[in-house]
Write an enzyme that holds these catalytic residues in place. Structure first.
Site, PDB file in Angstrom:
ATOM      1  N   LYS A   1     -26.022 -45.339  64.965  1.00 38.94           N
ATOM      2  CA  LYS A   1     -26.431 -44.231  64.087  1.00 38.94           C
ATOM      3  C   LYS A   1     -26.143 -44.568  62.629  1.00 38.94           C
ATOM      4  O   LYS A   1     -26.999 -44.413  61.767  1.00 38.94           O
ATOM      5  CB  LYS A   1     -25.671 -42.950  64.470  1.00 38.94           C
ATOM      6  CG  LYS A   1     -25.825 -41.838  63.459  1.00 38.94           C
ATOM      7  CD  LYS A   1     -25.081 -40.596  63.859  1.00 38.94           C
ATOM      8  CE  LYS A   1     -23.684 -40.499  63.309  1.00 38.94           C
ATOM      9  NZ  LYS A   1     -23.599 -40.251  61.858  1.00 38.94           N
ATOM     10  N   ASN A   2     -24.941 -45.050  62.370  1.00 37.67           N
ATOM     11  CA  ASN A   2     -24.563 -45.263  60.966  1.00 37.67           C
ATOM     12  C   ASN A   2     -25.224 -46.499  60.359  1.00 37.67           C
ATOM     13  O   ASN A   2     -25.168 -46.689  59.146  1.00 37.67           O
ATOM     14  CB  ASN A   2     -23.036 -45.362  60.840  1.00 37.67           C
ATOM     15  CG  ASN A   2     -22.385 -44.003  61.017  1.00 37.67           C
ATOM     16  OD1 ASN A   2     -23.075 -42.988  61.126  1.00 37.67           O
ATOM     17  ND2 ASN A   2     -21.067 -43.974  61.049  1.00 37.67           N
TER      18      ASN A   2
ATOM     19  N   CYS B   1     -17.559 -30.475  54.092  1.00 35.75           N
ATOM     20  CA  CYS B   1     -17.860 -30.214  55.497  1.00 35.75           C
ATOM     21  C   CYS B   1     -16.542 -30.133  56.250  1.00 35.75           C
ATOM     22  O   CYS B   1     -15.478 -30.248  55.648  1.00 35.75           O
ATOM     23  CB  CYS B   1     -18.775 -31.287  56.071  1.00 35.75           C
ATOM     24  SG  CYS B   1     -17.979 -32.870  56.248  1.00 35.75           S
TER      25      CYS B   1
ATOM     26  N   ARG C   1     -15.839 -34.757  51.071  1.00 28.58           N
ATOM     27  CA  ARG C   1     -16.922 -35.743  51.012  1.00 28.58           C
ATOM     28  C   ARG C   1     -17.600 -35.801  49.645  1.00 28.58           C
ATOM     29  O   ARG C   1     -18.799 -35.557  49.495  1.00 28.58           O
ATOM     30  CB  ARG C   1     -17.931 -35.494  52.131  1.00 28.58           C
ATOM     31  CG  ARG C   1     -17.195 -35.360  53.448  1.00 28.58           C
ATOM     32  CD  ARG C   1     -17.985 -35.578  54.641  1.00 28.58           C
ATOM     33  NE  ARG C   1     -18.307 -36.954  54.941  1.00 28.58           N
ATOM     34  CZ  ARG C   1     -18.836 -37.318  56.104  1.00 28.58           C
ATOM     35  NH1 ARG C   1     -19.075 -36.431  57.019  1.00 28.58           N
ATOM     36  NH2 ARG C   1     -19.128 -38.571  56.339  1.00 28.58           N
TER      37      ARG C   1
ATOM     38  N   ASP D   1     -13.713 -42.704  62.879  1.00 26.05           N
ATOM     39  CA  ASP D   1     -14.614 -42.083  63.870  1.00 26.05           C
ATOM     40  C   ASP D   1     -14.109 -42.244  65.304  1.00 26.05           C
ATOM     41  O   ASP D   1     -14.600 -41.579  66.206  1.00 26.05           O
ATOM     42  CB  ASP D   1     -16.031 -42.673  63.751  1.00 26.05           C
ATOM     43  CG  ASP D   1     -16.762 -42.163  62.516  1.00 26.05           C
ATOM     44  OD1 ASP D   1     -16.270 -41.209  61.885  1.00 26.05           O
ATOM     45  OD2 ASP D   1     -17.823 -42.721  62.183  1.00 26.05           O
TER      46      ASP D   1
ATOM     47  N   ARG E   1     -26.172 -34.951  67.540  1.00 28.62           N
ATOM     48  CA  ARG E   1     -26.400 -35.661  66.274  1.00 28.62           C
ATOM     49  C   ARG E   1     -26.086 -37.146  66.404  1.00 28.62           C
ATOM     50  O   ARG E   1     -26.637 -37.961  65.664  1.00 28.62           O
ATOM     51  CB  ARG E   1     -25.478 -35.092  65.174  1.00 28.62           C
ATOM     52  CG  ARG E   1     -25.903 -33.780  64.598  1.00 28.62           C
ATOM     53  CD  ARG E   1     -25.010 -33.444  63.419  1.00 28.62           C
ATOM     54  NE  ARG E   1     -24.784 -34.629  62.619  1.00 28.62           N
ATOM     55  CZ  ARG E   1     -23.634 -34.955  62.042  1.00 28.62           C
ATOM     56  NH1 ARG E   1     -22.587 -34.173  62.155  1.00 28.62           N
ATOM     57  NH2 ARG E   1     -23.516 -36.065  61.334  1.00 28.62           N
TER      58      ARG E   1
HETATM   59  C1  UD1 Z   1     -19.485 -42.984  56.745  1.00 26.16           C
HETATM   60  C2  UD1 Z   1     -19.938 -42.692  58.148  1.00 26.16           C
HETATM   61  C3  UD1 Z   1     -18.936 -41.798  58.859  1.00 26.16           C
HETATM   62  C4  UD1 Z   1     -17.532 -42.387  58.783  1.00 26.16           C
HETATM   63  C5  UD1 Z   1     -17.163 -42.734  57.345  1.00 26.16           C
HETATM   64  C6  UD1 Z   1     -15.838 -43.466  57.224  1.00 26.16           C
HETATM   65  C7  UD1 Z   1     -22.353 -42.811  57.967  1.00 26.16           C
HETATM   66  C8  UD1 Z   1     -23.638 -42.092  57.981  1.00 26.16           C
HETATM   67  N1  UD1 Z   1     -21.239 -42.064  58.110  1.00 26.16           N
HETATM   68  O1  UD1 Z   1     -19.463 -41.746  56.045  1.00 26.16           O
HETATM   69  O2  UD1 Z   1     -19.327 -41.691  60.231  1.00 26.16           O
HETATM   70  O3  UD1 Z   1     -16.598 -41.451  59.278  1.00 26.16           O
HETATM   71  O4  UD1 Z   1     -18.187 -43.575  56.769  1.00 26.16           O
HETATM   72  O5  UD1 Z   1     -15.831 -44.601  58.000  1.00 26.16           O
HETATM   73  O6  UD1 Z   1     -22.296 -44.014  57.848  1.00 26.16           O
HETATM   74  N2  UD1 Z   1     -14.854 -40.710  49.096  1.00 26.16           N
HETATM   75  C9  UD1 Z   1     -14.491 -40.382  47.823  1.00 26.16           C
HETATM   76  N3  UD1 Z   1     -15.424 -40.470  46.826  1.00 26.16           N
HETATM   77  C10 UD1 Z   1     -16.708 -40.851  47.074  1.00 26.16           C
HETATM   78  C11 UD1 Z   1     -17.079 -41.197  48.387  1.00 26.16           C
HETATM   79  C12 UD1 Z   1     -16.125 -41.108  49.379  1.00 26.16           C
HETATM   80  O7  UD1 Z   1     -13.355 -40.004  47.559  1.00 26.16           O
HETATM   81  O8  UD1 Z   1     -17.507 -40.907  46.131  1.00 26.16           O
HETATM   82  C13 UD1 Z   1     -13.861 -40.567  50.185  1.00 26.16           C
HETATM   83  C14 UD1 Z   1     -14.293 -39.481  51.175  1.00 26.16           C
HETATM   84  O9  UD1 Z   1     -13.887 -38.213  50.721  1.00 26.16           O
HETATM   85  C15 UD1 Z   1     -13.564 -39.890  52.422  1.00 26.16           C
HETATM   86  C16 UD1 Z   1     -13.544 -41.412  52.317  1.00 26.16           C
HETATM   87  O10 UD1 Z   1     -13.838 -41.731  50.962  1.00 26.16           O
HETATM   88  O11 UD1 Z   1     -12.262 -39.388  52.410  1.00 26.16           O
HETATM   89  C17 UD1 Z   1     -14.531 -42.111  53.215  1.00 26.16           C
HETATM   90  O12 UD1 Z   1     -15.844 -41.709  52.896  1.00 26.16           O
HETATM   91  P1  UD1 Z   1     -17.092 -42.676  53.005  1.00 26.16           P
HETATM   92  O13 UD1 Z   1     -16.646 -44.055  53.352  1.00 26.16           O
HETATM   93  O14 UD1 Z   1     -17.934 -42.474  51.801  1.00 26.16           O
HETATM   94  O15 UD1 Z   1     -17.826 -42.061  54.272  1.00 26.16           O
HETATM   95  P2  UD1 Z   1     -19.361 -41.727  54.444  1.00 26.16           P
HETATM   96  O16 UD1 Z   1     -20.191 -42.828  53.877  1.00 26.16           O
HETATM   97  O17 UD1 Z   1     -19.624 -40.322  54.033  1.00 26.16           O
END
Ligand code: UD1
Length: 423
Positions: free
Chosen positions: A22-23, A118, A123, A310, A402
């Site tokens: 999925k990711n 969420c 996020r 995850d 999902r």
């Molecule tokens: C992706 C995955 C999700 C997984 C996560 C972490 C997809 C579609 N989803 O989510 O399943 O749980 O990686 O492995 O691939 N953060 C910040 N600032 C930012 C962006 C992120 O502080 O601008 C923080 C977030 O709040 C969170 C952490 O970084 O605490 C990880 O987020 P991120 O790696 O961005 O996860 P996603 O890409 O949303």
């Protein structure tokens, strides 16, 4: 509302084939917008999130032929592409933000209304925006204060960008944007997840010049144009990990086919610490929970190659019944213990303190009405339901739809007593 009814099933036996990731497929689908040619994506899992991404691509003006029964999606983003991602789709799936870079490159503007936090945390996307700003995009600050990303750029120019945290989404958005920027981009402290490598492989096949994906420094030399390709998505490591735990928790023996053990080193190491016997064979990975008493271990989630966030809740399901106490520390998301209340409804007696959950272990769980509080938590309460006395009724299962392809059917084929009740 649809529900899952799960009963104590005894040891699971047999084989299960892991679906496409999925990711990995979500950013790859977003990247189809970077060319006007047709792209063929194979091994796309039949999941709600993939359907939403397809709808998003269509709403932006791409032609999408989706045959998810056969796991194929064909996208042709020819002609004009709209710059605005509809809020109804963005709020259904936060990964919609992955189109940000592509929209900027295609339309010179990207307009996305953010859905806010969420269940598992805030996020934020400030790292995605930091990267795009460094490449020359202008972000309207007043709109941003109202939760709307309004980014503009006549052209993007390569730059050196340091990510304060190795965010998966930010790494993907910046890599995509940099492929067609002028000059070279160096992304430091990049996320190293296998899904990033798959995205980079896909983009390189399209004609991009990306080096270092899978390490903490990714170098992208901008090119003028990308072309259409045919790509197979990597297997889903989190689905594989979930089925490995299903064998361990039920003291069963399951052959997990189409998984890449290299992507699950941390999970495999931790399962072995618990006493699970794991053997790599030509056919797949045999996971045997019947050989030893399952004992406790501690877990700390980290960005890849650390233990995946995850897999935190599916692994915690195992620790509720393992012999001895464990501590689970969640360092990636700030609020990812929603499943603890559900496990406790089943008698797990877990206590949380800040980033840590303290699990006494060794419990005989009992069936209860529980909620799939998020995608992975949903799978986790199904896992505990398989070993609890009596009946577990799981609601809000749209979360499971999902992210897990044919979850109920795959579990049933292994001997699980599970049924879906659709209203
Ligand atoms: C992706 C995955 C999700 C997984 C996560 C972490 C997809 C579609 N989803 O989510 O399943 O749980 O990686 O492995 O691939 N953060 C910040 N600032 C930012 C962006 C992120 O502080 O601008 C923080 C977030 O709040 C969170 C952490 O970084 O605490 C990880 O987020 P991120 O790696 O961005 O996860 P996603 O890409 O949303």
């Amino acid at each position: 509302m649809a529900k899952l009814i799960v009963r104590n099933s005894g040891p699971l036996h047999g084989e299960v084939k892991i679906s496409g990731s999925k990711n990995a497929v979500l950013p790859i689908l977003a990247a189809t917008l970077l060319t006007e040619d047709e792209c063929i994506i194979q091994d796309a899992p039949a999941l709600r999130d993939v359907e939403v991404m397809n709808q998003l691509l269509m709403s932006l003006g791409a032609k999408v032929e989706s045959d998810l029964e056969n796991n194929i999606v064909k996208v042709k983003a020819e002609g004009e592409i709209s710059c605005e991602a509809p809020f109804e789709l963005v709020k259904m799936m936060r990964a919609s933000i992955l189109v940000l870079g592509a929209l900027l490159l295609r339309s010179g503007r990207a307009l996305i209304h953010l859905p806010g936090g969420c269940a598992i945390g805030e996020r934020p996307i400030e790292l995605h925006l930091k990267g795009l700003r460094a490449l020359g995009a202008e972000i309207n600050e007043q709109s941003l204060a109202k939760g709307i990303v309004d980014a503009k750029a006549d052209k993007l120019t390569g730059s050196t960008i340091y990510l304060d945290f190795p965010s998966v989404g930010a790494t993907e958005v910046i890599i995509m944007a940099a492929t067609l920027a002028e000059g070279t981009t160096v992304l430091e402290n990049a996320a190293q997840e296998p899904e990033i490598v798959d995205l980079a492989n896909y983009l390189n096949k399209m004609g991009a010049r990306i080096k270092g994906a899978g390490t903490d420094t990714v170098k992208i030399e901008g090119v003028d144009k990308l072309h259409g390709v045919d790509h197979h998505v990597i297997p889903d490591r989190i689905e594989a990990g979930t089925f490995m735990v299903s064998a361990a928790i039920t003291k069963g023996r399951v052959l997990v086919k189409n998984m890449l053990p290299d992507h699950l080193k941390a999970v495999i190491a931790k399962l072995r610490e618990c006493g699970v016997v794991i053997e790599n064979t030509d056919e797949g990975v045999i996971v045997d929970g019947s050989q030893n008493t399952i004992v406790s271990t501690d877990i700390k989630t980290l960005p890849y190659p650390g233990f995946p966030t995850d897999m935190q809740s599916p692994f915690m399901a195992l620790l509720t019944v393992a012999k001895g106490p464990s501590v689970v520390m969640e360092t990636v998301f700030e609020n990812r213990f929603m499943h603890v209340a559900e496990f406790n409804r089943m008698g797990a007696n877990i206590r949380t303190e800040g980033k840590c959950a303290i699990i006494p272990g060794g419990r005989q769980l009992h069936g209860a009405p529980v909620i799939a509080t998020d995608l992975r938590a949903g799978a986790s309460v199904v896992l505990t339901g398989l070993v609890a006395d009596g009946t577990t009724e799981v609601s809000q299962i749209y979360h499971i739809d999902r992210g897990y392809e044919h979850f109920v059917e795959k579990l049933k084929a292994l001997g699980a007593d599970i049924e879906r009740i659709d209203d």
